[in-house]
Design an enzyme around this catalytic site. Sequence first.
Site, mmCIF file in Angstrom:
data_model
loop_
_atom_site.group_PDB
_atom_site.id
_atom_site.type_symbol
_atom_site.label_atom_id
_atom_site.label_comp_id
_atom_site.label_asym_id
_atom_site.label_seq_id
_atom_site.Cartn_x
_atom_site.Cartn_y
_atom_site.Cartn_z
ATOM 1 N N HIS A 148 0.856 -0.895 0.735
ATOM 2 C CA HIS A 148 -0.216 0.015 -0.047
ATOM 3 C C HIS A 148 0.767 1.194 0.116
ATOM 4 O O HIS A 148 2.539 1.348 0.107
ATOM 5 C CB HIS A 148 -0.866 -0.128 1.241
ATOM 6 N N CYS A 156 2.920 -4.393 6.282
ATOM 7 C CA CYS A 156 2.291 -4.796 5.322
ATOM 8 C C CYS A 156 3.569 -3.797 4.751
ATOM 9 O O CYS A 156 4.266 -3.850 5.489
ATOM 10 C CB CYS A 156 0.779 -3.945 5.270
#
Length: 237
Positions: A148, A156
């Site tokens: 992201h 992440c």
Amino acid sequence: MFHLRFTVVVVVFYMMKTISATDLPESNLSKRVVEEWTPKLTKEMDARGQDFGSELFIRIFKVSKELEVWVKTDSLFELFKTYKICTYGWKGLGPKTRQGDGYAPEGFYFVTPSSLNPWSSYHLAFNLGYPNAYDRAHNYTGGSLMVHGSCASIGCYAMTDKGIEEIYTLLYASFMNGQPFIRVHIFPFRMTEKELNRHKNSKWYNFWLNLKTGYDYFEDKKIPPNVEVKLGKYVFE
């Protein structure tokens, strides 16, 4: 020649978009980003003899904080660009095994059109598909592990907003052009003998040896292998 080719690419791309836009999630942000980056990336790829919308393959390396985008040219894959990862899980090397453990995934994943998240709280994102078959075989827990934007992460891979805009546009174009899924191979480091020997005392050494088999396959053939899970291990063909 470039101007003609560029025009044809853009026209065909938006024709395909009209035909199959309902197959891909979209937001006002993702529409703006794709519109902005399509001509820029088309020009870059054209200069390298690559085609915007071609089949993609992604590799991620934790130690060097790099995300590579590879593009299929003829029958083999060629590197298009390496993007710097801003940050990932704070625990460092090793696979994710449970929710909230602070690790980012390692292994062999793939993303589909529905993996795109144009409404992400982190600008734009795509889901890695954790847990995969290997993770489930080992009863690993967790979910919603993404690549992201922004520069904040608890597990992440955060690419910054600019980085995810380029990568997201490349994935979007490839999906629009008919690629059903995009392989994402994630490694702790470049899986050379030298690097493995430096980590031979790690509890993850045998796991990394398994990853190395898939890494070596691509290094040798420049085609990503098909990956299955048998008896709790990755197998490649």
